[in-house]
Design an enzyme around this catalytic site. Structure first.
Site, mmCIF file in Angstrom:
data_model
loop_
_atom_site.group_PDB
_atom_site.id
_atom_site.type_symbol
_atom_site.label_atom_id
_atom_site.label_comp_id
_atom_site.label_asym_id
_atom_site.label_seq_id
_atom_site.Cartn_x
_atom_site.Cartn_y
_atom_site.Cartn_z
ATOM 1 N N PHE A 1 0.821 -1.208 0.000
ATOM 2 C CA PHE A 1 0.000 0.000 0.000
ATOM 3 C C PHE A 1 0.854 1.257 0.000
ATOM 4 O O PHE A 1 0.398 2.331 -0.356
ATOM 5 C CB PHE A 1 -0.979 0.008 1.183
ATOM 6 N N LYS A 2 2.112 1.106 0.391
ATOM 7 C CA LYS A 2 2.989 2.275 0.448
ATOM 8 C C LYS A 2 3.324 2.811 -0.941
ATOM 9 O O LYS A 2 3.869 3.901 -1.067
ATOM 10 C CB LYS A 2 4.259 1.931 1.214
ATOM 11 N N ASP A 3 2.991 2.054 -1.984
ATOM 12 C CA ASP A 3 3.232 2.528 -3.347
ATOM 13 C C ASP A 3 2.550 3.866 -3.618
ATOM 14 O O ASP A 3 3.118 4.724 -4.285
ATOM 15 C CB ASP A 3 2.712 1.498 -4.373
ATOM 16 N N ALA B 1 4.423 6.724 -1.871
ATOM 17 C CA ALA B 1 5.770 6.868 -2.416
ATOM 18 C C ALA B 1 5.724 7.489 -3.814
ATOM 19 O O ALA B 1 6.489 8.402 -4.133
ATOM 20 C CB ALA B 1 6.472 5.512 -2.455
#
Ligand code: PLP
Length: 443
Positions: free
Chosen positions: A106-108, A111
């Site tokens: 989910f950090k995509d 980022a």
């Protein structure tokens, strides 16, 4: 939009400064001075909108004053080139799958958004004189999302510090095989040593004069705020099915960036009834809810290792959201928080049992992080409520564990396999700050 520091001793910053610096001068976290509520007509029609358009509306409220409309729209559309579906698991529990981005984390979203926003500010000229260097310590997922999000963005160089031999092979190849503006640094130590090197670098005056440094952890407003997009989209997809009236959102939490974004969404008017923060054995927030006392302690290692955090950075933001007149630790603030958010904590043994039980009963494969979220809903939903939990990582990212616990062979998606074919490149580093500093001074 102006941003203040949660420590209250730093000058007010604009968005560009907040993003380029990451942390305020007084080491506090930046908070927007105002959270705009979205109009009723937006929520009336949200079920007919697609993810990108919903996100653009949300992004305009946060960033519209500071980024030109067309540029912001491009930025949002370019960031969200993938879907985030809500999948039915049981009659009352739905999985919000946040793992369809390029590195299946989910950090995509944060980022990629941060990389594009920084790129936008650099192009606008204010910061074109020097390369911006992003330092990021990782135990796995943050490094891969940040490295891939920033890959090829002009004017930015990323250094990913990771502990030698302590990152899963799949995760390691996601940031060591990229090359270009991404340098992987393999530290002879543990994750805490990597984090300590990054923190020392930010505080070192000589180094900061030599190069422009910033962080890409969820302390950065451009990293955590875009995660609010997910929750608006989840609400829309549930409303489409007539299931949004008594909605409970459950977020597996470590540094509390993701749930903080959900709470910002709530402050913007998102009609979610209540939230649950699901923890592994690192139960600092859970204890705070029970006692009103925040007592950080060293993290313990668990199966859900992306949530092994003993002093969650974004806790300060949650306190600030619900305090009045700076009264962070008063009873009223605690009361407002416990009225909206409840907690849950699970041991490794419970995580394993949940993964097995859910798979046997529904065939849905949970990863250890999502398992905490699923179980918190199974334990905490009241009659009439419908729960959505975040499945924060694709089970293939934790393949060894998931295969072992469920006795299956999780298929590795092609996107992930492609990374594994690249050649690993990394710089070996001791855990001594003097060595790391010398290395950076030569760049
Ligand atoms: C980062 C991460 C979390 C925790 O998110 P926070 O924003 O730090 O609370 C949970 N699960 C996975 C798989 C993660 O990578």
């Amino acid at each position: 939009m102006q941003y203040y520091s949660t420590n209250g001793k730093a000058p007010i910053a604009d968005l560009e400064k907040a993003v380029v610096k990451g942390l305020a001068e007084d080491r506090g976290l930046y908070m927007p001075q105002e959270i705009k509520r979205l109009p009723k007509v937006f929520f009336d029609n949200i079920q007919d909108m697609k993810f990108q358009d919903i996100a653009y509306n949300v992004a305009s409220a946060f960033f519209g004053e500071d980024v030109d409309g067309d540029a912001l729209q491009d930025l949002v559309y370019d960031t969200l080139s993938f879907d985030c579906p809500v999948v039915k698991v049981t009659d009352s529990i739905y999985s919000l799958e946040l793992f369809h981005g390029p590195t299946l984390a989910f950090k995509d979203v944060g980022a990629r958004f941060m990389a594009r926003l920084l790129g936008y500010f650099l192009r606008k000229g204010g910061n074109s004189d020097k390369t911006v260097n992003v330092l990021v310590a990782t135990s796995g997922d943050t490094g891969s999302a940040v490295a891939n999000g920033f890959l090829g963005v002009e004017g930015i160089h990323v250094y990913v510090l990771y502990p030698k031999g302590k990152v899963s092979p799949i995760q390691e190849c996601q940031f060591t095989t990229l090359g270009k503006n991404i340098t992987a640094i393999e530290v002879d130590g543990v994750f805490d040593d990597c984090q300590a090197l990054v923190k020392s670098a930010f505080m070192d005056e000589e180094l900061n004069q030599h190069m422009k440094l910033t962080s890409a952890n969820s302390i950065n407003v451009a990293r955590f705020l875009p995660q609010a997009f997910y929750y608006f989209n989840a609400y829309a997809r549930m409303k489409q099915q007539g299931l949004a009236d008594n909605l409970v959102m459950c977020v597996p939490s470590g540094n509390f960036g993701n749930i903080c974004a959900a709470l910002f969404g709530h402050a913007m008017g998102l009609p979610v009834k209540r939230f649950i923060a699901a923890n592994n054995a690192n139960d600092i927030f859970f204890k705070y809810l029970q006692t009103g006392k925040y007592e950080p302690k060293p993290s313990v290692q668990t199966l859900a290792n992306a949530m092994d955090v003993g002093d969650p950075s974004n806790f300060a933001r949650i306190l600030n959201l619900y305090s009045e007149n700076g009264q962070l630790t008063d009873v009223a603030t605690h009361h407002r928080i416990t009225n909206l958010i409840s907690g849950a904590t699970y041991s490794d043994e419970q995580i394993r049992a949940t993964m097995r039980q859910c798979f046997e009963q529904t065939k849905y494969v949970l990863d250890p992080h999502g398992a905490c979220g699923y179980q918190a809903l199974a334990d905490g939903l009241l009659p009439g409520e419908v729960g959505v939990f975040c499945e924060t990582a694709h089970p293939a990212k934790f393949k060894e564990k998931v295969d072992d616990i469920l006795g299956i062979d999780v298929e590795i998606p092609a996107r992930l396999r492609a990374f594994m074919e690249g050649e690993k490149q990394s710089v070996a580093m001791s855990k001594d700050f003097a060595d790391f500093k010398q290395y950076l001074l030569k760049q």
